[in-house]
Design a protein around this motif. Structure first.
Motif, PDB file in Angstrom:
ATOM      1  N   ILE A  33       0.860  -1.181   0.000  1.00 52.46           N
ATOM      2  CA  ILE A  33       0.000   0.000   0.000  1.00 52.46           C
ATOM      3  C   ILE A  33       0.892   1.225   0.000  1.00 52.46           C
ATOM      4  CG2 ILE A  33      -1.792   1.248   1.230  1.00 52.46           C
ATOM      5  CD1 ILE A  33      -2.610  -1.448   2.466  1.00 52.46           C
ATOM      6  N   ARG A  34       0.822   1.990  -1.068  1.00 44.84           N
ATOM      7  CA  ARG A  34       1.677   3.169  -1.189  1.00 44.84           C
ATOM      8  C   ARG A  34       1.069   4.387  -0.513  1.00 44.84           C
ATOM      9  NH1 ARG A  34       5.633   2.787  -5.755  1.00 44.84           N
ATOM     10  NH2 ARG A  34       5.469   0.644  -6.413  1.00 44.84           N
ATOM     11  N   HIS A  35      -0.245   4.550  -0.632  1.00 43.47           N
ATOM     12  CA  HIS A  35      -0.918   5.707  -0.037  1.00 43.47           C
ATOM     13  C   HIS A  35      -2.051   5.168   0.827  1.00 43.47           C
ATOM     14  CE1 HIS A  35      -2.994   9.535   0.365  1.00 43.47           C
ATOM     15  NE2 HIS A  35      -1.920  10.122  -0.150  1.00 43.47           N
ATOM     16  N   ARG A  36      -1.835   5.140   2.128  1.00 42.28           N
ATOM     17  CA  ARG A  36      -2.775   4.492   3.035  1.00 42.28           C
ATOM     18  C   ARG A  36      -4.130   5.189   3.084  1.00 42.28           C
ATOM     19  NH1 ARG A  36      -0.717   0.539   5.964  1.00 42.28           N
ATOM     20  NH2 ARG A  36      -2.173   0.737   7.684  1.00 42.28           N
ATOM     21  N   ARG A  37      -4.148   6.509   3.031  1.00 42.01           N
ATOM     22  CA  ARG A  37      -5.421   7.239   3.081  1.00 42.01           C
ATOM     23  C   ARG A  37      -6.245   6.980   1.825  1.00 42.01           C
ATOM     24  NH1 ARG A  37      -6.921  10.349   6.762  1.00 42.01           N
ATOM     25  NH2 ARG A  37      -4.818  10.751   7.473  1.00 42.01           N
ATOM     26  N   LEU A  38      -5.599   6.930   0.668  1.00 41.36           N
ATOM     27  CA  LEU A  38      -6.296   6.652  -0.586  1.00 41.36           C
ATOM     28  C   LEU A  38      -6.841   5.226  -0.598  1.00 41.36           C
ATOM     29  CD1 LEU A  38      -7.002   8.006  -3.267  1.00 41.36           C
ATOM     30  CD2 LEU A  38      -4.902   7.059  -4.201  1.00 41.36           C
ATOM     31  N   HIS A  39      -6.068   4.287  -0.078  1.00 47.35           N
ATOM     32  CA  HIS A  39      -6.535   2.906   0.029  1.00 47.35           C
ATOM     33  C   HIS A  39      -7.751   2.826   0.947  1.00 47.35           C
ATOM     34  CE1 HIS A  39      -6.389  -1.455   0.298  1.00 47.35           C
ATOM     35  NE2 HIS A  39      -6.439  -1.339   1.625  1.00 47.35           N
ATOM     36  N   ALA A  40      -7.692   3.506   2.083  1.00 47.44           N
ATOM     37  CA  ALA A  40      -8.822   3.509   3.013  1.00 47.44           C
ATOM     38  C   ALA A  40     -10.036   4.182   2.387  1.00 47.44           C
ATOM     39  CB  ALA A  40      -8.430   4.218   4.302  1.00 47.44           C
ATOM     40  N   PHE A  41      -9.815   5.203   1.567  1.00 46.51           N
ATOM     41  CA  PHE A  41     -10.917   5.893   0.900  1.00 46.51           C
ATOM     42  C   PHE A  41     -11.650   4.955  -0.048  1.00 46.51           C
ATOM     43  CE2 PHE A  41     -12.385   8.411  -2.759  1.00 46.51           C
ATOM     44  CZ  PHE A  41     -13.276   9.237  -2.127  1.00 46.51           C
ATOM     45  N   PHE A  42     -10.917   4.213  -0.858  1.00 48.00           N
ATOM     46  CA  PHE A  42     -11.551   3.326  -1.828  1.00 48.00           C
ATOM     47  C   PHE A  42     -12.154   2.076  -1.205  1.00 48.00           C
ATOM     48  CE2 PHE A  42      -8.791   5.497  -5.044  1.00 48.00           C
ATOM     49  CZ  PHE A  42      -9.841   6.051  -5.753  1.00 48.00           C
ATOM     50  N   PRO A  85      -8.820  11.415   9.948  1.00 45.14           N
ATOM     51  CA  PRO A  85      -8.917  10.529  11.116  1.00 45.14           C
ATOM     52  C   PRO A  85      -7.767   9.526  11.139  1.00 45.14           C
ATOM     53  CG  PRO A  85     -10.474   9.878   9.437  1.00 45.14           C
ATOM     54  CD  PRO A  85      -9.864  11.150   8.970  1.00 45.14           C
ATOM     55  N   LYS A  86      -7.511   8.977  12.298  1.00 47.00           N
ATOM     56  CA  LYS A  86      -6.406   8.033  12.465  1.00 47.00           C
ATOM     57  C   LYS A  86      -6.735   6.639  11.945  1.00 47.00           C
ATOM     58  CE  LYS A  86      -3.829  10.980  14.534  1.00 47.00           C
ATOM     59  NZ  LYS A  86      -2.932  11.716  13.674  1.00 47.00           N
ATOM     60  N   SER A  87      -8.032   6.275  11.930  1.00 43.27           N
ATOM     61  CA  SER A  87      -8.422   4.956  11.435  1.00 43.27           C
ATOM     62  C   SER A  87      -9.814   5.039  10.823  1.00 43.27           C
ATOM     63  CB  SER A  87      -8.392   3.926  12.558  1.00 43.27           C
ATOM     64  OG  SER A  87      -9.327   4.272  13.546  1.00 43.27           O
ATOM     65  N   ILE A  88     -10.063   4.132   9.883  1.00 37.30           N
ATOM     66  CA  ILE A  88     -11.345   4.059   9.178  1.00 37.30           C
ATOM     67  C   ILE A  88     -11.730   2.588   9.078  1.00 37.30           C
ATOM     68  CG2 ILE A  88     -12.482   4.431   6.948  1.00 37.30           C
ATOM     69  CD1 ILE A  88     -10.791   6.847   6.537  1.00 37.30           C
ATOM     70  N   VAL A  89     -13.030   2.317   9.148  1.00 35.88           N
ATOM     71  CA  VAL A  89     -13.519   0.951   8.982  1.00 35.88           C
ATOM     72  C   VAL A  89     -13.587   0.658   7.486  1.00 35.88           C
ATOM     73  CG1 VAL A  89     -15.446  -0.614   9.358  1.00 35.88           C
ATOM     74  CG2 VAL A  89     -14.838   1.041  11.109  1.00 35.88           C
ATOM     75  N   ILE A  90     -12.893  -0.393   7.060  1.00 35.68           N
ATOM     76  CA  ILE A  90     -12.937  -0.795   5.663  1.00 35.68           C
ATOM     77  C   ILE A  90     -13.567  -2.174   5.566  1.00 35.68           C
ATOM     78  CG2 ILE A  90     -10.925   0.592   5.038  1.00 35.68           C
ATOM     79  CD1 ILE A  90      -9.305  -1.985   4.888  1.00 35.68           C
ATOM     80  N   ASN A  91     -14.102  -2.476   4.386  1.00 30.92           N
ATOM     81  CA  ASN A  91     -14.731  -3.759   4.138  1.00 30.92           C
ATOM     82  C   ASN A  91     -14.451  -4.126   2.686  1.00 30.92           C
ATOM     83  OD1 ASN A  91     -16.531  -5.902   3.682  1.00 30.92           O
ATOM     84  ND2 ASN A  91     -17.891  -5.156   5.290  1.00 30.92           N
ATOM     85  N   ASN A  92     -13.543  -5.050   2.479  1.00 33.78           N
ATOM     86  CA  ASN A  92     -13.164  -5.453   1.121  1.00 33.78           C
ATOM     87  C   ASN A  92     -14.300  -6.159   0.402  1.00 33.78           C
ATOM     88  OD1 ASN A  92     -10.546  -4.418   1.305  1.00 33.78           O
ATOM     89  ND2 ASN A  92      -9.842  -6.270   2.331  1.00 33.78           N
ATOM     90  N   TRP A  93     -15.142  -6.862   1.133  1.00 33.60           N
ATOM     91  CA  TRP A  93     -16.253  -7.593   0.539  1.00 33.60           C
ATOM     92  C   TRP A  93     -17.250  -6.641  -0.110  1.00 33.60           C
ATOM     93  CZ3 TRP A  93     -21.507  -8.577   2.162  1.00 33.60           C
ATOM     94  CH2 TRP A  93     -22.097  -9.643   1.504  1.00 33.60           C
ATOM     95  N   ILE A  94     -17.655  -5.591   0.603  1.00 30.72           N
ATOM     96  CA  ILE A  94     -18.579  -4.600   0.040  1.00 30.72           C
ATOM     97  C   ILE A  94     -17.914  -3.858  -1.113  1.00 30.72           C
ATOM     98  CG2 ILE A  94     -19.810  -2.441   0.497  1.00 30.72           C
ATOM     99  CD1 ILE A  94     -20.498  -3.439   3.202  1.00 30.72           C
ATOM    100  N   SER A  95     -16.649  -3.577  -0.995  1.00 25.21           N
ATOM    101  CA  SER A  95     -15.935  -2.881  -2.059  1.00 25.21           C
ATOM    102  C   SER A  95     -15.914  -3.706  -3.342  1.00 25.21           C
ATOM    103  CB  SER A  95     -14.507  -2.581  -1.610  1.00 25.21           C
ATOM    104  OG  SER A  95     -13.803  -1.933  -2.619  1.00 25.21           O
ATOM    105  N   ASN A  96     -15.703  -4.995  -3.234  1.00 22.77           N
ATOM    106  CA  ASN A  96     -15.711  -5.851  -4.420  1.00 22.77           C
ATOM    107  C   ASN A  96     -17.100  -5.956  -5.033  1.00 22.77           C
ATOM    108  OD1 ASN A  96     -12.979  -6.324  -4.109  1.00 22.77           O
ATOM    109  ND2 ASN A  96     -13.296  -8.201  -2.937  1.00 22.77           N
ATOM    110  N   LEU A  97     -18.133  -6.024  -4.196  1.00 19.69           N
ATOM    111  CA  LEU A  97     -19.493  -6.108  -4.728  1.00 19.69           C
ATOM    112  C   LEU A  97     -19.975  -4.770  -5.291  1.00 19.69           C
ATOM    113  CD1 LEU A  97     -21.226  -8.423  -2.145  1.00 19.69           C
ATOM    114  CD2 LEU A  97     -20.557  -8.949  -4.463  1.00 19.69           C
ATOM    115  N   ASN A  98     -19.415  -3.681  -4.810  1.00 20.19           N
ATOM    116  CA  ASN A  98     -19.773  -2.365  -5.327  1.00 20.19           C
ATOM    117  C   ASN A  98     -19.432  -2.256  -6.808  1.00 20.19           C
ATOM    118  OD1 ASN A  98     -20.508   0.318  -5.532  1.00 20.19           O
ATOM    119  ND2 ASN A  98     -18.610   1.060  -4.665  1.00 20.19           N
ATOM    120  N   SER A  99     -18.308  -2.822  -7.210  1.00 20.15           N
ATOM    121  CA  SER A  99     -17.935  -2.766  -8.628  1.00 20.15           C
ATOM    122  C   SER A  99     -18.929  -3.535  -9.491  1.00 20.15           C
ATOM    123  CB  SER A  99     -16.524  -3.305  -8.825  1.00 20.15           C
ATOM    124  OG  SER A  99     -16.442  -4.642  -8.421  1.00 20.15           O
ATOM    125  N   SER A 100     -19.471  -4.636  -8.977  1.00 23.72           N
ATOM    126  CA  SER A 100     -20.477  -5.369  -9.758  1.00 23.72           C
ATOM    127  C   SER A 100     -21.768  -4.568  -9.886  1.00 23.72           C
ATOM    128  CB  SER A 100     -20.750  -6.733  -9.131  1.00 23.72           C
ATOM    129  OG  SER A 100     -21.300  -6.589  -7.850  1.00 23.72           O
TER     130      SER A 100
END
Length: 124
Positions: free
Chosen positions: A5-14, A65-80
């Motif tokens: 992960i090169r840019h942690r905030r951008l990764h957390a955003f997506f 913020p120092k931390s964000i809740v991420i969910n890879n499952w929802i992110s993958n289904l969002n593209s579909s």
């Protein structure tokens, strides 16, 4: 294989759970606008979701913020959902079941995401 992960905030955003859920609500509202006779309610729902999307985005990038809740499952289904929206919008189907299916699947998916534990607190 380890992910770099090169840019942690951008990764957390997506990968953000809130932003991906709001995008799914927006897409379902836009699809409902194509099949409903009254276009006002889906337009209000999509507009409200986009306002929350903009507000949360500003909070992430300005407040930092120092931390964000991420969910890879929802992110993958969002593209579909995005691909489904593009296909249905391009085909302009007259059958309303093409517009009801994403609403039902979004409800099931968001309920499953609330019940199961796919969430991860991501330190930025």
């Amino acid at each position: 294989m380890a992910q770099i992960i090169r840019h942690r905030r951008l990764h957390a955003f997506f990968q953000s759970k809130v932003l991906n859920s709001l995008m799914i609500v927006t897409i379902v509202s836009l699809l409902a606008m194509q099949c409903c006779t009254s276009k006002l309610m889906p337009l209000v729902c999509a507009g409200t979701a986009m306002l929350f999307f903009i507000g949360y985005t500003l909070w992430i990038w300005i407040k930092k913020p120092k931390s964000i809740v991420i969910n890879n499952w929802i992110s993958n289904l969002n593209s579909s959902f995005v691909f489904y929206y593009l296909i249905i919008s391009a085909s302009k189907s007259t059958n309303e079941w093409w517009y009801i299916f994403p609403a039902v699947s979004a409800i099931c998916m968001l309920f499953t995401a609330m019940v199961t534990s796919h969430d991860e607190v991501f330190k930025i």
